[in-house]
Scaffold this active site. Structure first.
Site, PDB file in Angstrom:
ATOM      1  N   LYS A   1       1.746   2.829   2.123  1.00  0.00           N
ATOM      2  CA  LYS A   1       0.517   1.406   1.552  1.00  0.00           C
ATOM      3  C   LYS A   1      -0.378   1.080   3.413  1.00  0.00           C
ATOM      4  CE  LYS A   1       2.019  -3.213  -0.150  1.00  0.00           C
ATOM      5  NZ  LYS A   1       3.050  -3.688  -0.697  1.00  0.00           N
TER       6      LYS A   1
ATOM      7  N   LYS B   1      -1.625   3.187  -1.764  1.00  0.00           N
ATOM      8  CA  LYS B   1      -1.449   2.199  -2.618  1.00  0.00           C
ATOM      9  C   LYS B   1      -2.837   1.532  -1.073  1.00  0.00           C
ATOM     10  CE  LYS B   1       0.107  -2.523  -3.604  1.00  0.00           C
ATOM     11  NZ  LYS B   1       0.962  -3.072  -3.543  1.00  0.00           N
TER      12      LYS B   1
HETATM   13  C1  PBG Z   1       4.157  -7.088  -1.665  1.00  0.00           C
HETATM   14  C2  PBG Z   1       3.010  -6.033  -2.538  1.00  0.00           C
HETATM   15  C3  PBG Z   1       2.166  -5.758  -2.905  1.00  0.00           C
HETATM   16  C4  PBG Z   1       1.331  -5.289  -3.397  1.00  0.00           C
HETATM   17  C5  PBG Z   1       2.693  -4.917  -4.393  1.00  0.00           C
HETATM   18  N1  PBG Z   1       3.570  -5.093  -3.692  1.00  0.00           N
HETATM   19  C6  PBG Z   1       0.818  -7.336  -1.989  1.00  0.00           C
HETATM   20  C7  PBG Z   1       0.812  -7.365  -1.092  1.00  0.00           C
HETATM   21  O1  PBG Z   1       1.857  -6.295   0.046  1.00  0.00           O
HETATM   22  O2  PBG Z   1       1.133  -8.371   0.259  1.00  0.00           O
HETATM   23  C8  PBG Z   1      -0.249  -5.624  -4.307  1.00  0.00           C
HETATM   24  C9  PBG Z   1      -0.285  -5.243  -5.768  1.00  0.00           C
HETATM   25  C10 PBG Z   1      -1.919  -5.515  -5.652  1.00  0.00           C
HETATM   26  O3  PBG Z   1      -2.432  -6.080  -5.160  1.00  0.00           O
HETATM   27  O4  PBG Z   1      -2.041  -5.154  -7.240  1.00  0.00           O
HETATM   28  N2  PBG Z   1       5.373  -5.794  -1.544  1.00  0.00           N
END
Ligand code: PBG
Length: 329
Positions: free
Chosen positions: A196, A254
């Site tokens: 991520k 992601k």
């Molecule tokens: C937070 C989380 C995020 C997303 C999923 N879980 C945002 C972040 O890490 O700040 C993002 C998903 C999206 O942008 O569609 N744990």
């Protein structure tokens, strides 16, 4: 050699194109993210995510049935936590009667066979908007991992099929796996957000949950000390392999489109299912361009989704899931 080999023969009409098509999308490919809020009768559109909504539990029930009837079989739940329940340690995350726990039961009551995955991270519960506990201007890894493990157990007890830790703390998959085993929940799976990235594409999601890092002294302004540097490739493999070794059943990359090289590489390296999250900013970009008449919404959407699958995704988490399935007919 040309002219004996004319590649266009395999593209000359729709039937031959269908016959030789290598990648096909089906409803089984999708994981549908859903945003849950307190209240009743609430279906509020998220300003930066046109045609995507925050749902109260009664609306979640309705939505679940609709998704199931369309052939969609898996949801990924997120909650928008009221400000008065936020703190630095995510205490509300462990509430057996919390919004997430009630959301899980709502989906399971509406459609017992719908697969329920839950987001495990502190940010929606954090008064600082971080995925972990803030201490001395840093995100405290090991203290956070303890809470994430308890949170996972709480979700599993409420009926979640899979927990999906999205926090990027070190060692959390092992801690969660051990906690689930110790608590007699060996059948609950883990889908790890393993690669991520610290991406600017999460903006609309943070609007949806009101979960952006706050601008307060001695609180990190961004998530770069735990989410990955977009410049890095080898690190994605290391993170993913470690999560598998720690017990992840499914791994995830992601965001999606900007990281399809990583998706392919991981798909080639590992033998567990690979999920890809096409995130909120990717959704917002297409909605905005299509809204201006600059892009053909449906055509670009399907092209993007097929590209994600072609790159190696076995599961696609996407806000376009419903729109795409409707087009599949
Ligand atoms: C937070 C989380 C995020 C997303 C999923 N879980 C945002 C972040 O890490 O700040 C993002 C998903 C999206 O942008 O569609 N744990």
């Amino acid at each position: 050699m040309y002219p004996l080999r004319r590649n266009r023969r395999l593209r000359s009409n729709d039937a031959i194109r269908r016959l030789v098509r290598e990648t096909v999308l089906t409803p089984n490919d999708f994981l549908v993210p859903l945003f849950v809020v307190e209240g009743k009768g609430i279906r509020e559109e998220i300003p930066s995510m046109p045609n995507y909504f925050r749902l109260s539990l009664d609306q979640l029930e309705k939505e679940t049935k609709e998704l199931w009837n369309m052939g969609l079989c898996a949801v990924l739940l997120f909650v928008k936590v009221p400000d008065n329940l936020k703190d630095n340690k995510g205490v509300e995350a462990l509430n057996a009667e919390g919004l997430m726990q009630r959301g899980i039961k709502t989906v399971k009551n509406a459609c017992p066979d719908m697969l329920v995955m839950t987001d495990v991270a502190l940010d929606p519960y954090s008064s600082y908007g971080h995925d972990g506990i803030v201490a001395d201007g840093r995100i405290a890894n090991d203290e956070t991992v303890e809470v994430l493990a308890e949170m996972s157990v709480s979700h599993a007890r409420a009926g979640a099929d899979f927990v999906a830790p999205s926090d990027m703390m070190d060692g959390r998959i092992l801690a969660i796996r051990e906690a689930l085993e110790e608590e007699g929940l060996p059948d609950t799976g883990i889908m790890s957000y393993s690669a991520k990235y610290a991406s600017a594409f999460y903006g609309p999601f943070r609007d949806a949950l009101d979960s952006a890092p706050v601008d307060v002294q001695n609180v990190p302004k961004d998530k770069k000390t735990y989410q990955m540097d977009p410049a890095n490739r080898f690190e994605a493999l290391t993170e993913t392999q470690m999560d598998i070794d720690e017990g992840a059943d499914i791994v995830m990359v992601k965001p999606g489109l900007c990281y399809l090289d990583i998706v392919r590489e991981i798909r080639n390296e590992v033998d567990v299912p690979v999920a890809v999250y096409q995130v909120s900013g990717e959704y917002a970009m297409l909605k905005a361009a299509a809204g201006k008449g600059w892009l053909d919404h449906d055509a670009v959407m399907m092209e993007q989704l097929i590209a994600i699958k072609r790159a190696g995704a076995n599961i696609i988490a996407s806000y376009f899931a419903k729109d795409a399935v409707k087009l599949m007919g």
